[in-house]
Design a protein around this motif. Structure first.
Motif, PDB file in Angstrom:
ATOM      1  N   LEU A   1      -6.782  60.339 -45.166  1.00  0.00           N
ATOM      2  CA  LEU A   1      -7.972  60.286 -46.015  1.00  0.00           C
ATOM      3  C   LEU A   1      -9.196  60.817 -45.273  1.00  0.00           C
ATOM      4  O   LEU A   1     -10.007  61.556 -45.838  1.00  0.00           O
ATOM      5  N   LYS A   2      -9.336  60.437 -43.992  1.00  0.00           N
ATOM      6  CA  LYS A   2     -10.456  60.950 -43.196  1.00  0.00           C
ATOM      7  C   LYS A   2     -10.361  62.468 -43.061  1.00  0.00           C
ATOM      8  O   LYS A   2     -11.357  63.180 -43.175  1.00  0.00           O
ATOM      9  N   LEU A   3      -9.165  62.958 -42.805  1.00  0.00           N
ATOM     10  CA  LEU A   3      -8.962  64.397 -42.656  1.00  0.00           C
ATOM     11  C   LEU A   3      -9.278  65.133 -43.956  1.00  0.00           C
ATOM     12  O   LEU A   3      -9.911  66.190 -43.940  1.00  0.00           O
ATOM     13  N   ASP A   4      -8.877  64.563 -45.082  1.00  0.00           N
ATOM     14  CA  ASP A   4      -9.177  65.174 -46.374  1.00  0.00           C
ATOM     15  C   ASP A   4     -10.686  65.206 -46.622  1.00  0.00           C
ATOM     16  O   ASP A   4     -11.216  66.197 -47.140  1.00  0.00           O
ATOM     17  N   ARG A   5     -11.379  64.116 -46.254  1.00  0.00           N
ATOM     18  CA  ARG A   5     -12.824  64.060 -46.442  1.00  0.00           C
ATOM     19  C   ARG A   5     -13.520  65.123 -45.589  1.00  0.00           C
ATOM     20  O   ARG A   5     -14.403  65.843 -46.059  1.00  0.00           O
ATOM     21  N   VAL A   6     -13.104  65.251 -44.324  1.00  0.00           N
ATOM     22  CA  VAL A   6     -13.704  66.255 -43.442  1.00  0.00           C
ATOM     23  C   VAL A   6     -13.401  67.659 -43.952  1.00  0.00           C
ATOM     24  O   VAL A   6     -14.273  68.539 -43.944  1.00  0.00           O
TER      25      VAL A   6
ATOM     26  N   TYR B   1      -1.904  53.255 -41.334  1.00  0.00           N
ATOM     27  CA  TYR B   1      -2.787  53.958 -40.384  1.00  0.00           C
ATOM     28  C   TYR B   1      -2.745  55.462 -40.633  1.00  0.00           C
ATOM     29  O   TYR B   1      -3.781  56.128 -40.652  1.00  0.00           O
ATOM     30  N   ILE B   2      -1.545  56.002 -40.831  1.00  0.00           N
ATOM     31  CA  ILE B   2      -1.406  57.437 -41.091  1.00  0.00           C
ATOM     32  C   ILE B   2      -2.115  57.802 -42.392  1.00  0.00           C
ATOM     33  O   ILE B   2      -2.786  58.835 -42.483  1.00  0.00           O
ATOM     34  N   ALA B   3      -1.998  56.968 -43.408  1.00  0.00           N
ATOM     35  CA  ALA B   3      -2.666  57.237 -44.685  1.00  0.00           C
ATOM     36  C   ALA B   3      -4.186  57.219 -44.519  1.00  0.00           C
ATOM     37  O   ALA B   3      -4.891  58.054 -45.089  1.00  0.00           O
ATOM     38  N   GLY B   4      -4.701  56.282 -43.723  1.00  0.00           N
ATOM     39  CA  GLY B   4      -6.142  56.235 -43.462  1.00  0.00           C
ATOM     40  C   GLY B   4      -6.622  57.485 -42.749  1.00  0.00           C
ATOM     41  O   GLY B   4      -7.677  58.045 -43.086  1.00  0.00           O
TER      42      GLY B   4
END
Length: 168
Positions: free
Chosen positions: A67-72, A61-64
């Motif tokens: 990834l969202k944070l990196d994309r934003v 969950y933390i990794a997901g």
């Protein structure tokens, strides 16, 4: 020289047809594991499995989320770069050199001086007369809220000051 042999250690040969008797074994009975011990260990293994699975799930969950944070973050970085590029283009389009070049392409030349023309009194009188016959809502649009979005700003500020007791 004499050879000494221990007679107990020397194996005795038995005739071939005789059946040998195995040596007597001394076995002890070990008590079996109780049901309570089996339940305890199986509960511990199940609990360990649940804990490890929970840790793995939390890490996933933390990794997901990362990834969202990196994309934003990358989208924000790209938007900022695009904004800076647009600001640079705007500054180039508004620069005097660019405007001068475009004006010369359109065969324009800089003015040599200013010339002020006085408006005759009869033209001023005609404008005043034509606006006097006009509907007051169109003659003075600052009083009509639908035409002037800032018309009620003063009233809203005074109401806010009276209600809250603070000035903006």
């Amino acid at each position: 020289m004499a050879l000494a042999i221990n007679p107990q250690r020397v194996p005795q040969r038995q005739p071939r047809g005789v059946q040998s008797i195995p040596p007597e074994r001394h076995l002890t009975v070990i008590p079996g594991t109780s049901k309570r011990t089996i339940v305890f260990f199986s509960t511990m293994v199940l609990g360990l499995f649940v804990v490890v699975s929970s840790v793995i799930g939390l890490q996933a969950y933390i990794a997901g989320q990362q990834l969202k944070l990196d994309r934003v973050t990358s989208e924000i970085r790209l938007a900022t770069a695009y904004k800076l590029e647009l600001q640079q283009q705007r500054a180039e389009l508004l620069s005097p050199e660019y405007l001068r070049a475009k004006a010369s392409e359109m065969m324009m030349s800089p003015g040599l001086g200013s010339k002020f023309v006085e408006i005759p009194q009869d033209a001023v009188a005609a404008v005043v007369i034509s606006t006097g016959d006009m509907d007051p809502r169109f003659a003075d649009p600052s009083g009509v809220p639908s035409l002037n979005p800032l018309a009620n700003l003063g009233q809203k500020l005074t109401q806010g000051i009276q209600a809250g007791g603070e000035q903006p």
